[in-house]
Scaffold this motif. Structure first.
Motif, PDB file in Angstrom:
ATOM      1  N   LEU A 191      -8.854  -3.847 -13.267  1.00  0.00           N
ATOM      2  CA  LEU A 191      -7.578  -3.105 -13.235  1.00  0.00           C
ATOM      3  C   LEU A 191      -6.585  -3.811 -12.314  1.00  0.00           C
ATOM      4  N   ASP A 192      -7.112  -4.326 -11.202  1.00  0.00           N
ATOM      5  CA  ASP A 192      -6.276  -4.989 -10.212  1.00  0.00           C
ATOM      6  C   ASP A 192      -5.537  -6.172 -10.838  1.00  0.00           C
ATOM      7  N   MET A 193      -6.210  -6.913 -11.715  1.00  0.00           N
ATOM      8  CA  MET A 193      -5.559  -8.043 -12.399  1.00  0.00           C
ATOM      9  C   MET A 193      -4.674  -7.544 -13.542  1.00  0.00           C
ATOM     10  N   GLN A 194      -5.249  -6.636 -14.338  1.00  0.00           N
ATOM     11  CA  GLN A 194      -4.547  -6.173 -15.539  1.00  0.00           C
ATOM     12  C   GLN A 194      -3.228  -5.477 -15.187  1.00  0.00           C
ATOM     13  N   LEU A 195      -3.209  -4.753 -14.052  1.00  0.00           N
ATOM     14  CA  LEU A 195      -2.035  -3.957 -13.688  1.00  0.00           C
ATOM     15  C   LEU A 195      -1.234  -4.608 -12.558  1.00  0.00           C
ATOM     16  N   ALA A 196      -1.413  -5.934 -12.352  1.00  0.00           N
ATOM     17  CA  ALA A 196      -0.809  -6.604 -11.192  1.00  0.00           C
ATOM     18  C   ALA A 196       0.692  -6.336 -11.086  1.00  0.00           C
ATOM     19  N   ASP A 197       1.412  -6.417 -12.205  1.00  0.00           N
ATOM     20  CA  ASP A 197       2.867  -6.212 -12.161  1.00  0.00           C
ATOM     21  C   ASP A 197       3.208  -4.812 -11.666  1.00  0.00           C
ATOM     22  N   ARG A 198       2.495  -3.830 -12.198  1.00  0.00           N
ATOM     23  CA  ARG A 198       2.768  -2.448 -11.781  1.00  0.00           C
ATOM     24  C   ARG A 198       2.402  -2.233 -10.318  1.00  0.00           C
ATOM     25  N   LEU A 199       1.274  -2.838  -9.869  1.00  0.00           N
ATOM     26  CA  LEU A 199       0.810  -2.634  -8.490  1.00  0.00           C
ATOM     27  C   LEU A 199       1.799  -3.232  -7.493  1.00  0.00           C
ATOM     28  N   ASN A 200       2.578  -4.222  -7.923  1.00  0.00           N
ATOM     29  CA  ASN A 200       3.555  -4.854  -7.034  1.00  0.00           C
ATOM     30  C   ASN A 200       4.951  -4.240  -7.157  1.00  0.00           C
ATOM     31  N   ALA A 201       5.144  -3.330  -8.116  1.00  0.00           N
ATOM     32  CA  ALA A 201       6.474  -2.746  -8.334  1.00  0.00           C
ATOM     33  C   ALA A 201       6.827  -1.767  -7.216  1.00  0.00           C
ATOM     34  N   ALA A 202       8.124  -1.618  -6.952  1.00  0.00           N
ATOM     35  CA  ALA A 202       8.585  -0.805  -5.824  1.00  0.00           C
ATOM     36  C   ALA A 202       8.775   0.665  -6.196  1.00  0.00           C
ATOM     37  N   ASN A 203       9.197   0.939  -7.425  1.00  0.00           N
ATOM     38  CA  ASN A 203       9.464   2.326  -7.819  1.00  0.00           C
ATOM     39  C   ASN A 203       9.462   2.422  -9.344  1.00  0.00           C
ATOM     40  N   PRO A 204       8.526   3.122  -9.956  1.00  0.00           N
ATOM     41  CA  PRO A 204       7.413   3.833  -9.342  1.00  0.00           C
ATOM     42  C   PRO A 204       6.371   2.877  -8.762  1.00  0.00           C
ATOM     43  N   THR A 205       5.664   3.353  -7.724  1.00  0.00           N
ATOM     44  CA  THR A 205       4.545   2.587  -7.199  1.00  0.00           C
ATOM     45  C   THR A 205       3.265   2.996  -7.926  1.00  0.00           C
ATOM     46  N   THR A 206       2.340   2.061  -7.989  1.00  0.00           N
ATOM     47  CA  THR A 206       1.035   2.319  -8.609  1.00  0.00           C
ATOM     48  C   THR A 206      -0.029   1.882  -7.623  1.00  0.00           C
ATOM     49  N   ALA A 207      -1.030   2.722  -7.395  1.00  0.00           N
ATOM     50  CA  ALA A 207      -2.094   2.386  -6.442  1.00  0.00           C
ATOM     51  C   ALA A 207      -3.439   2.736  -7.038  1.00  0.00           C
ATOM     52  N   LEU A 208      -4.446   1.900  -6.742  1.00  0.00           N
ATOM     53  CA  LEU A 208      -5.802   2.118  -7.243  1.00  0.00           C
ATOM     54  C   LEU A 208      -6.687   2.665  -6.125  1.00  0.00           C
ATOM     55  N   TYR A 209      -7.549   3.625  -6.455  1.00  0.00           N
ATOM     56  CA  TYR A 209      -8.508   4.173  -5.504  1.00  0.00           C
ATOM     57  C   TYR A 209      -9.892   4.099  -6.135  1.00  0.00           C
ATOM     58  N   ALA A 210     -10.730   3.204  -5.644  1.00  0.00           N
ATOM     59  CA  ALA A 210     -12.078   3.062  -6.212  1.00  0.00           C
ATOM     60  C   ALA A 210     -12.957   4.211  -5.742  1.00  0.00           C
ATOM     61  N   LYS A 211     -13.582   4.906  -6.696  1.00  0.00           N
ATOM     62  CA  LYS A 211     -14.559   5.953  -6.385  1.00  0.00           C
ATOM     63  C   LYS A 211     -15.906   5.479  -6.938  1.00  0.00           C
ATOM     64  N   THR A 212     -16.977   6.150  -6.574  1.00  0.00           N
ATOM     65  CA  THR A 212     -18.282   5.724  -7.077  1.00  0.00           C
ATOM     66  C   THR A 212     -18.321   5.856  -8.601  1.00  0.00           C
ATOM     67  N   THR A 220       3.516   6.964  -8.303  1.00  0.00           N
ATOM     68  CA  THR A 220       4.471   7.757  -7.528  1.00  0.00           C
ATOM     69  C   THR A 220       5.891   7.254  -7.783  1.00  0.00           C
ATOM     70  N   ALA A 221       6.773   8.172  -8.204  1.00  0.00           N
ATOM     71  CA  ALA A 221       8.170   7.816  -8.451  1.00  0.00           C
ATOM     72  C   ALA A 221       9.048   8.470  -7.391  1.00  0.00           C
ATOM     73  N   ARG A 222      10.091   7.745  -6.970  1.00  0.00           N
ATOM     74  CA  ARG A 222      11.020   8.228  -5.949  1.00  0.00           C
ATOM     75  C   ARG A 222      12.399   8.341  -6.589  1.00  0.00           C
ATOM     76  N   ALA A 223      13.041   9.504  -6.413  1.00  0.00           N
ATOM     77  CA  ALA A 223      14.382   9.693  -6.973  1.00  0.00           C
ATOM     78  C   ALA A 223      15.127  10.723  -6.134  1.00  0.00           C
ATOM     79  N   GLU A 224      16.396  10.946  -6.481  1.00  0.00           N
ATOM     80  CA  GLU A 224      17.184  11.896  -5.688  1.00  0.00           C
ATOM     81  C   GLU A 224      16.835  13.343  -6.011  1.00  0.00           C
ATOM     82  N   THR A 225      16.438  13.599  -7.256  1.00  0.00           N
ATOM     83  CA  THR A 225      16.068  14.967  -7.616  1.00  0.00           C
ATOM     84  C   THR A 225      14.632  15.005  -8.111  1.00  0.00           C
ATOM     85  N   GLU A 226      14.023  16.179  -8.013  1.00  0.00           N
ATOM     86  CA  GLU A 226      12.644  16.360  -8.455  1.00  0.00           C
ATOM     87  C   GLU A 226      12.529  16.064  -9.956  1.00  0.00           C
ATOM     88  N   ALA A 227      13.530  16.516 -10.716  1.00  0.00           N
ATOM     89  CA  ALA A 227      13.481  16.317 -12.168  1.00  0.00           C
ATOM     90  C   ALA A 227      13.480  14.832 -12.517  1.00  0.00           C
TER      91      ALA A 227
END
Lengths: 428, 428
Positions: A191-212, A220-227
């Protein structure tokens, strides 16, 4: 806007408890768009707490404190913070009435020190505590603010979500909205390789959390309004889901067992389990879902070959020819469990969780997982080497849940060969 | 001697991970006799890290840092701390050879940035890393010292225990030795009153830790030598054990399932389980103990009355007369499981874990637990109200393990009445 987190409590300094509040508050503040540069833990000591507060107030706009709001002499967060913020504490009639009512309801006398909990700052504010006696406190000094929260997570979390979050949203100049995708079957490194562009993007950000045995992806997207933020986050999550396909098992935060129980329920199907090396872990995970009784019939945890033969109909000649750690035995266990219970789906798990017990050609960490379904019986062989006993058990139960999910969704294709083998490399 | 803990990592500030290193180091430092007044978390930022280090170095003798020792540009703990301590980094031939050998063994090329990990302070020292590439670092400036540890717990913990602990013992002017007693059957509130004198004593200290369904007691003695401290701690633990009697299930840190498996093994006895509301949790806990296969025969997780009748021999008239949530059904399940497996001991658990499903006179949280043994069948009724589904399940499995323990030890006396009922009040 920047913020910092200050946890007050000698039990944290002694290592008696884990600072889960700091992680919770850090995640919440990050999601609100606050930048957190420091977390501090300090004991129940007025001098050191005041020193920490003064340093923090100099460099940071919003201080979020937790702990030390109780009724005892040790609890001096409120008094100390009020001094540093140049405020005074006055008794709040409404809070006093709440505390008196609390003790009346318990039928216990209210000791005089509990009056201290009704003190609130003359120029600040309070956050009502629905799960305890100590109110949350707001202090202000010019541009600088402090929010004081009770230490017990059972009080802190609901107070934060119900009272503090709406207030902090008014301070933040942006809104962050997150979406979670839960993924199984694609390793984190891929996933780290496949999604490299997204993982480096500023907005929205994409993060991976390895679980067992699985990976969680946060968008996560950042904007002026919730909508606007929600629309951006939804679009990004949808695009990711299209890209990852069947590997995404949930897009609403549901865990794997909940997803499987709901799929079985929607299909009107029933489930029976036969576990050996997972020792009841799969049954325990399935039945941890409220409402599992609609789909779950029974589970057999069989450590002896005698029980496997007698209850599950595993054949003596299969055991003799293939050993108990084999695909045919797993398949017979799955079919046997389904037959025993009159269920459409059956799971059979047999293997060597370790730490000892490996055989020639069957190393510790080898597990055979079979799913019996109306479409046929599917078997997978997985090998998790250099893993702890508990880790092998969790991964085997997770892999079985994913096979069940794919079977119910019709994603396991009937094959010309009776058993489909698969090798799983141990990952660092 | 005083100490403070500084964890470096932006992922901690974002709330992505829990600061388990701080708790581990805090507990270790406290046990060594160091006084810890502050813990700090700071991001991967040289300016802020240097500021935190200067403040800590002014007020504290020993700084223990973790994180930021890796090969990437983000990892700047070593360079920053060396500057603050007035030292310079030089390449260590031995460390470089270790790192090169590490990559050679993996069959991967060593990227140039990995050379950074071979840098150690000219006037300080290093702690070898047996589980990774980054060595631990020691810095000294007059009376002040800093120890830098790698962030991954799989590297930090073994390095601390093998290399750092012996060094810190040479700095500490006293030795602390702790002993643990695990207690079941006496509520924390009662222990709190009963042991008030001990809990207020200065040396040895006694502390209570409430766990779900049990209480752990830590006794810590402080002395000039390890032998003196150990003797004091042993005496205090022995006196406590004499006072609490059968309620102490282990005095060596063993958990309840391990204690029960070892007791059964020592008795040459075997075990079979029949679980309803605990859904396999008891089987999973028993089989999590390495070596459980010597005593564990099988477990039946039966959600349907059909399976209870067919496999376990629960009688239709008993179900009709008492409902499935009853002492007679639990007893029949326990006997049925033992008979099915040919085991000396059987456990039956039936009840309502919730959150819904309560019946008139049988509120959510009611669980019947039966133990069949060579001495007879014992049944206990427990009611845990206002508890989550998972909490009721854990408490029921824990209570069953304790009944098994008492049965094997001969502490459950045969009674004139066939079933012994017991009410358990919900505690806050």
């Amino acid at each position: 806007m920047n913020a910092e987190i200050i946890a007050v409590g000698t039990e944290l300094l002694l290592g008696d408890i884990l600072n889960t509040n700091a992680q919770y508050l850090a995640g919440q503040l990050a999601a609100l768009g606050f930048t957190v540069h420091y977390q501090t833990v300090v004991g129940d000591n007025a001098g050191r707490l005041a020193e920490v507060l003064r340093a923090a107030k100099t460099r940071t706009q919003l201080l979020v404190l937790c702990g030390g709001l109780g009724p005892t002499e040790d609890d001096l967060t409120k008094q100390t913070a009020a001094q540093v913020f140049g405020d005074v504490l006055i008794e709040d009639a409404q809070e006093l009435a709440r505390i008196e009512a609390h003790f009346a309801a318990l039928g216990r006398p209210m000791t005089p020190n509990n009056r201290r909990q009704a003190l609130i700052p003359a120029h600040g504010g309070k956050f009502t505590n629905d799960n305890g006696t100590a109110p949350g406190i707001l202090l202000r000094d010019g541009e600088k603010q402090a929010i004081l929260l009770p230490g017990p997570p059972s009080e802190l979390v609901p107070m934060f979500e119900k009272r503090v979050l709406p207030y902090l949203r008014t301070l933040s100049d942006c809104v962050l909205v997150s979406r979670w995708l839960h993924v199984i079957g694609i390793p984190e490194s891929q996933l780290d390789m496949q999604l490299a562009d997204r993982l480096n993007a500023a907005n929205p950000t994409t993060a991976l959390y390895a679980k067992t045995g699985e990976v969680h992806i946060r968008v996560t997207a950042r904007a002026e309004t919730e909508a606007d933020a929600a629309a951006m986050a939804d679009d990004a999550a949808k695009a990711l889901q299209d890209e990852l396909g069947d590997a995404v098992y949930s897009a609403d935060g549901s865990d794997l067992e909940t997803t499987v129980v709901h799929l079985l329920k929607a299909a009107g199907a029933h489930l029976a389990l036969a576990e050996s090396c997972t020792g009841g872990l799969l049954a325990q995970r399935i039945t941890s879902v409220s409402g599992a009784s609609d789909v779950f019939e029974c589970g057999i945890v069989s450590y002896s070959e005698k029980i496997k033969q007698r209850l599950l109909g595993v054949k003596a000649e299969t055991l003799a020819q293939h050993t108990v750690y084999s695909a045919p035995v797993a398949a017979q266990m799955a079919r046997g469990a389904a037959t025993l219970a009159g269920a459409e789906y059956g799971v059979g798990i047999t293997g060597i969780a370790g730490p000892t017990g490996g055989l020639p050609g069957i190393p510790v960490g080898t597990v055979f997982i079979a799913v019996h379904s109306p479409q046929g019986t599917f078997v997978r062989r997985a090998v998790w080497t250099n893993r702890s006993r508990q880790d092998v058990r969790i991964r085997a139960a997770t892999a079985a849940l994913d096979m069940l999910r794919r079977a119910v969704l019709g994603l396991l294709q009937p094959d010309a060969v009776p058993f489909c083998f698969e090798n799983e490399e141990a990952r660092a």
